[in-house]
Scaffold this active site. Structure first.
Site, PDB file in Angstrom:
ATOM      1  N   SER A 109      -9.887   2.327   2.723  1.00 14.35           N
ATOM      2  CA  SER A 109      -8.956   3.031   1.877  1.00 14.35           C
ATOM      3  C   SER A 109      -7.977   2.128   1.139  1.00 14.35           C
ATOM      4  O   SER A 109      -7.339   2.576   0.183  1.00 14.35           O
ATOM      5  CB  SER A 109      -8.159   4.025   2.731  1.00 14.35           C
ATOM      6  OG  SER A 109      -7.354   3.330   3.670  1.00 14.35           O
TER       7      SER A 109
ATOM      8  N   LYS B  37       0.852  -1.189   0.000  1.00 15.49           N
ATOM      9  CA  LYS B  37       0.000   0.000   0.000  1.00 15.49           C
ATOM     10  C   LYS B  37       0.888   1.240   0.000  1.00 15.49           C
ATOM     11  O   LYS B  37       1.931   1.262   0.668  1.00 15.49           O
ATOM     12  CB  LYS B  37      -0.909  -0.022   1.242  1.00 15.49           C
ATOM     13  CG  LYS B  37      -1.942   1.118   1.286  1.00 15.49           C
ATOM     14  CD  LYS B  37      -2.905   0.946   2.470  1.00 15.49           C
ATOM     15  CE  LYS B  37      -3.920   2.083   2.536  1.00 15.49           C
ATOM     16  NZ  LYS B  37      -4.881   1.924   3.650  1.00 15.49           N
TER      17      LYS B  37
ATOM     18  N   SER C 191     -10.301  -0.095   6.917  1.00 18.89           N
ATOM     19  CA  SER C 191      -9.703  -0.024   5.580  1.00 18.89           C
ATOM     20  C   SER C 191      -9.020  -1.265   5.039  1.00 18.89           C
ATOM     21  O   SER C 191      -8.644  -1.289   3.869  1.00 18.89           O
ATOM     22  CB  SER C 191      -8.710   1.127   5.516  1.00 18.89           C
ATOM     23  OG  SER C 191      -9.418   2.328   5.348  1.00 18.89           O
TER      24      SER C 191
HETATM   25  N1  GLN Z   1     -13.381   4.708   6.099  1.00 13.86           N
HETATM   26  C1  GLN Z   1     -12.781   5.171   7.310  1.00 13.86           C
HETATM   27  C2  GLN Z   1     -12.335   6.600   7.145  1.00 13.86           C
HETATM   28  O1  GLN Z   1     -12.581   7.144   6.143  1.00 13.86           O
HETATM   29  C3  GLN Z   1     -11.642   4.291   7.705  1.00 13.86           C
HETATM   30  C4  GLN Z   1     -10.435   4.506   6.916  1.00 13.86           C
HETATM   31  C5  GLN Z   1      -9.300   3.630   7.335  1.00 13.86           C
HETATM   32  O2  GLN Z   1      -9.485   2.602   7.980  1.00 13.86           O
HETATM   33  N2  GLN Z   1      -8.092   4.054   6.993  1.00 13.86           N
HETATM   34  O3  GLN Z   1     -11.751   7.180   7.988  1.00 13.86           O
END
Ligand code: GLN
Length: 485
Positions: free
Chosen positions: A154, A79, A178
């Site tokens: 994400s 990532k 995410s």
């Molecule tokens: N969807 C959540 C956010 O937007 C979690 C994102 C994540 O786990 N990095 O913050």
């Protein structure tokens, strides 16, 4: 499809050990596939053939010398939140669009140490903020099961890459869901370990008390092998845990007789769509056939996890992101009148709208006069959420439910409605608030033949048990082997 692309990590590892294929050949295979298909999915931000092949060559030397470990020579997609020496490391943002990392993150270092190959840096929501991969400066990622659907976020690039077989496995990070949410939406497996098990050193910080890295792959068995590499103490991360090393593959084949699966009544209420519910119920029946028992439990503070998360995560983000000021690294506005103007223009131009929204919310909840009302209150509620789980684990060994309330939604469907978008993490964010380990595995399909993920939440440090529970299901079913292509 070429069987190599569908092979498990164990199979790839034995092909490498038996000299059926070299790491250079395997790496080339996946690089070719990325070249052929990445324009359709946009799963990778950076591919660097030369650097990947150089690592493959080193791996081939290790393999030849007999000093290889199980993942030596295997291509892993990283990532783009992990700093990797010599690689462009953007975190999905214009702010870091020119940042070539001078050092390796702890996670990257551990993969390098055993001779794994970095096959490329995957696309992601900007600074890991999002649930659909639509906030990336590098454009949206598509779900290989349906190009109209989001891959989740994400870690959407990672999930899309594994589902489309552009990489055998990937890393992700999970602050509120995410790893698990994109794994669920793309029909793959992913695990967020207990907070503190995987080093956060060199992993670009979003909300430090919630961020945790973990692997994403086709199966639980693959995840176990990846965790064996990723978990370990790192003195450079002050929240890294010092524990004896564990082999996460050891318990995989334990029978499930007598395992008590807790089903939170709050998860099986309104909110979950019918198609998701049907797939989850069928998976639970399979678990009963495998000898597990299901018991109803209650997590009464479930509705609080999203509001609490959206106070705490932005608060920490507003602090963490203050380092991006155009001075030491990253983007700097081209023209400005003085230092203050440079900061303002750099941040106004370098950050996208979702990141700005988080910085504004975070700054607000931390400001004098609101700190007690929001931030401190949220911290207290966080404690109550953790207490719910502690109480629940008196009655069960493991908790199950849906990973997401619906299957993948369409691109654009929620991008103008942040509240709807935030609700994608309704089932996942509690594991970050509590630090508990949690994973998602594919258990079938819902509307429009889009994948459904089963969420498995373990007690602290019970990764081996969770992987066992997931693996037993995957031995009895083949959802994890299905591929969209
Ligand atoms: N969807 C959540 C956010 O937007 C979690 C994102 C994540 O786990 N990095 O913050």
């Amino acid at each position: 499809m070429n069987t190599l692309l569908n092979a498990s990590l164990k199979q790839l590892s034995s092909h490498l050990a038996n000299k059926k294929i070299s790491s250079t050949e395997l790496t080339t295979e996946f690089l070719n596939r990325i070249h052929e298909l990445n324009s359709q999915y946009n799963a990778f931000i950076t591919v660097n053939e030369e650097m990947s092949l150089a690592q493959a060559k080193t791996a081939d030397t290790l393999l030849a010398s007999g000093r290889a470990s199980p993942l030596t020579g295997i291509p892993i997609a990283q990532k783009d939140i992990f700093c990797a020496k010599g690689w462009l490391t953007t975190c999905g943002s214009k702010m870091l669009s020119n940042f070539v990392s001078p050092y390796d993150a702890g996670v990257i270092e551990r993969f390098n140490l055993i001779g794994a190959v970095n096959i490329g840096k995957t696309n992601m929501d900007e600074f890991a903020m999002g649930s659909s991969n639509e906030t990336s400066f590098y454009g949206v990622v598509r779900n290989p099961w349906d190009p109209l659907a989001v891959p989740g976020g994400s870690s959407g690039g990672a999930a899309s890459a594994v589902a489309a077989r552009l990489a055998p496995a990937a890393t992700g990070t999970d602050t509120g869901g995410s790893i698990r949410q994109p794994a669920a939406l793309c029909g793959i497996s992913g695990i967020k370990p207990t907070y503190g098990l995987v080093s956060r050193y060199g992993m670009i910080a979003f909300a430090s008390s919630l961020d945790q890295a973990g692997p994403m792959a086709k199966s639980a068995e693959d995840l176990a092998l990846l965790l064996n590499v990723m978990v370990g103490f790192d003195f450079r991360d002050s929240t890294s845990l010092q524990r004896d090393a564990e082999d996460y593959t050891l318990d995989l084949s334990k029978p499930l007789d007598g395992v008590r699966i807790g089903l939170p009544k709050e998860y099986f209420a309104e909110g979950m769509s019918k198609d998701v519910e049907a797939a989850i119920e069928t998976a639970l029946d399979e678990y009963r056939k495998l000898g597990a028992q299901t018991v109803e439990i209650s997590l009464p503070n479930t509705p609080l996890s999203i509001p609490v998360y959206y106070v705490l995560a932005p608060a920490e983000a507003s602090s963490n992101l203050s380092r991006f000021d155009g001075v030491r690294y990253g983007y700097r506005a081209e023209s400005y009148s003085d230092l203050g103007d440079m900061y303002r223009k750099t941040r106004a131009q370098g950050f996208g709208p979702e990141v700005k929204r988080r910085i504004l919310i975070g700054t607000y909840v931390l400001s004098h006069g609101y700190y007690d009302a929001y931030y401190i209150k949220a911290q207290k509620l966080r404690r109550l959420i953790a207490q719910d789980f502690a109480d629940a684990y008196k009655h069960c060994d493991i908790i199950m439910g849906p990973t997401t309330p619906t299957v993948a939604f369409n691109l654009g469907e929620k991008s103008n409605d942040p509240i709807q978008m935030y609700l994608s993490d309704i089932y996942t964010s509690a594991a970050n608030l509590t630090g508990l380990p949690a994973m998602s595995i594919p258990v079938g399909f819902g509307d429009k033949h889009r994948p459904v993920g089963l969420h498995i939440i373990g007690n602290y440090f019970r990764e081996a048990q969770m992987l066992n529970v997931a693996h037993q299901y995957q031995q009895a079913t083949d959802w994890h082997q299905q591929s969209p292509l």
